[in-house]
Design a protein around this motif. Structure first.
Motif, PDB file in Angstrom:
ATOM      1  N   MET A 175      52.808  10.766  14.573  1.00  0.00           N
ATOM      2  CA  MET A 175      52.747  12.059  13.936  1.00  0.00           C
ATOM      3  C   MET A 175      52.741  11.852  12.416  1.00  0.00           C
ATOM      4  O   MET A 175      53.509  11.063  11.892  1.00  0.00           O
ATOM      5  CB  MET A 175      53.943  12.890  14.382  1.00  0.00           C
ATOM      6  N   LEU A 176      51.864  12.550  11.738  1.00  0.00           N
ATOM      7  CA  LEU A 176      51.797  12.533  10.281  1.00  0.00           C
ATOM      8  C   LEU A 176      52.224  13.890   9.759  1.00  0.00           C
ATOM      9  O   LEU A 176      51.799  14.924  10.278  1.00  0.00           O
ATOM     10  CB  LEU A 176      50.366  12.252   9.809  1.00  0.00           C
ATOM     11  N   TRP A 177      53.085  13.869   8.751  1.00  0.00           N
ATOM     12  CA  TRP A 177      53.467  15.094   8.045  1.00  0.00           C
ATOM     13  C   TRP A 177      53.315  14.849   6.569  1.00  0.00           C
ATOM     14  O   TRP A 177      53.786  13.833   6.047  1.00  0.00           O
ATOM     15  CB  TRP A 177      54.920  15.483   8.340  1.00  0.00           C
ATOM     16  N   LEU A 178      52.669  15.766   5.900  1.00  0.00           N
ATOM     17  CA  LEU A 178      52.567  15.740   4.455  1.00  0.00           C
ATOM     18  C   LEU A 178      53.385  16.909   3.935  1.00  0.00           C
ATOM     19  O   LEU A 178      53.176  18.050   4.353  1.00  0.00           O
ATOM     20  CB  LEU A 178      51.100  15.883   4.026  1.00  0.00           C
ATOM     21  N   PHE A 179      54.354  16.599   3.086  1.00  0.00           N
ATOM     22  CA  PHE A 179      55.219  17.628   2.512  1.00  0.00           C
ATOM     23  C   PHE A 179      54.871  17.796   1.040  1.00  0.00           C
ATOM     24  O   PHE A 179      54.861  16.815   0.292  1.00  0.00           O
ATOM     25  CB  PHE A 179      56.695  17.224   2.617  1.00  0.00           C
ATOM     26  N   THR A 180      54.589  19.039   0.634  1.00  0.00           N
ATOM     27  CA  THR A 180      54.434  19.326  -0.785  1.00  0.00           C
ATOM     28  C   THR A 180      55.680  20.061  -1.248  1.00  0.00           C
ATOM     29  O   THR A 180      56.290  20.828  -0.504  1.00  0.00           O
ATOM     30  CB  THR A 180      53.174  20.180  -1.073  1.00  0.00           C
ATOM     31  N   VAL A 181      56.041  19.784  -2.487  1.00  0.00           N
ATOM     32  CA  VAL A 181      57.241  20.376  -3.058  1.00  0.00           C
ATOM     33  C   VAL A 181      57.022  20.528  -4.555  1.00  0.00           C
ATOM     34  O   VAL A 181      56.284  19.744  -5.158  1.00  0.00           O
ATOM     35  CB  VAL A 181      58.490  19.500  -2.755  1.00  0.00           C
ATOM     36  N   ARG A 182      57.651  21.539  -5.146  1.00  0.00           N
ATOM     37  CA  ARG A 182      57.534  21.706  -6.594  1.00  0.00           C
ATOM     38  C   ARG A 182      58.039  20.444  -7.290  1.00  0.00           C
ATOM     39  O   ARG A 182      59.027  19.836  -6.861  1.00  0.00           O
ATOM     40  CB  ARG A 182      58.342  22.912  -7.067  1.00  0.00           C
ATOM     41  N   THR A 183      57.346  20.076  -8.344  1.00  0.00           N
ATOM     42  CA  THR A 183      57.647  18.838  -9.064  1.00  0.00           C
ATOM     43  C   THR A 183      59.119  18.740  -9.449  1.00  0.00           C
ATOM     44  O   THR A 183      59.728  17.681  -9.293  1.00  0.00           O
ATOM     45  CB  THR A 183      56.749  18.728 -10.316  1.00  0.00           C
ATOM     46  N   ASP A 184      59.709  19.832  -9.919  1.00  0.00           N
ATOM     47  CA  ASP A 184      61.110  19.770 -10.352  1.00  0.00           C
ATOM     48  C   ASP A 184      62.085  19.660  -9.179  1.00  0.00           C
ATOM     49  O   ASP A 184      63.268  19.386  -9.373  1.00  0.00           O
ATOM     50  CB  ASP A 184      61.463  20.959 -11.254  1.00  0.00           C
ATOM     51  N   ARG A 185      61.614  19.850  -7.955  1.00  0.00           N
ATOM     52  CA  ARG A 185      62.456  19.722  -6.756  1.00  0.00           C
ATOM     53  C   ARG A 185      62.216  18.399  -6.018  1.00  0.00           C
ATOM     54  O   ARG A 185      62.828  18.148  -4.981  1.00  0.00           O
ATOM     55  CB  ARG A 185      62.171  20.875  -5.780  1.00  0.00           C
ATOM     56  N   TYR A 186      61.316  17.589  -6.547  1.00  0.00           N
ATOM     57  CA  TYR A 186      60.892  16.358  -5.867  1.00  0.00           C
ATOM     58  C   TYR A 186      62.051  15.411  -5.536  1.00  0.00           C
ATOM     59  O   TYR A 186      62.197  15.009  -4.383  1.00  0.00           O
ATOM     60  CB  TYR A 186      59.821  15.677  -6.720  1.00  0.00           C
TER      61      TYR A 186
END
Length: 171
Positions: A1-12
């Motif tokens: 399984m592949l998951w790509l998570f995006t998150v705001r830069t300041d929350r990285y």
């Protein structure tokens, strides 16, 4: 399984920590591994020096220095490839972070190989992408990461801040 998570830069950084602590993800600092291997490769020779390699990173893309850096980067990925492809594990998810060198130094096909392994059942591979707007197409450096819509999750600030458990607002 592949998951790509995006998150705001300041929350990285917080998102990375939450994925590791809440889900027992095994962190893999791609940039750290790449730079360590590149430095080993460079320092095994009398030339170029590490300082020359660092300067080449800022050189004109068509310059001799930049082209030599591209050669060193390709060898570095070639040496790291077996190690990285062996990392997926069925027991715990693998969290790739600080992965922009995959795009910057020509190794997006390696990311595709890891994704194919994950999709084939070798183990979960997670990629964390910092974004100014996490709702936009996921990118590493300036390169769009090809991923199916059902493999991409935008991490809300509230989840990263663990608001449901600690009662504090992410704002």
């Amino acid at each position: 399984m592949l998951w790509l998570f995006t998150v705001r830069t300041d929350r990285y950084p917080a998102a990375q920590q939450e994925l590791v602590s809440r889900w027992n993800a095994r962190p893999c600092n791609v940039a750290g591994r790449f730079l360590a291997q590149l430095r080993t490769l460079v320092e095994a020779r009398p030339k170029p020096t590490w300082q020359t390699v660092l300067a080449a990173d800022a050189a004109d893309p068509n310059s001799r220095d930049a082209l030599k850096l591209a050669e060193f980067a390709a060898r570095t990925w070639q040496q790291l490839r077996p190690e990285l492809l062996a990392l997926p594990d069925r027991r715990l998810p693998l969290l790739l972070f600080d992965a922009a060198p995959l795009a910057r130094y020509g190794a997006m096909e390696l990311l595709e190989e890891l994704a194919d392994l994950a999709r084939g059942g070798a183990g979960a591979v997670w990629l964390l992408c910092p974004m100014e707007d996490p709702g936009q197409l996921p990118r590493l450096d300036a390169t769009v990461v090809r991923v199916a819509q059902d493999e991409w999750v935008t991490l809300p600030d509230a989840w990263v801040a663990n608001e449901h458990r600690n009662g504090r607002s992410a704002r």
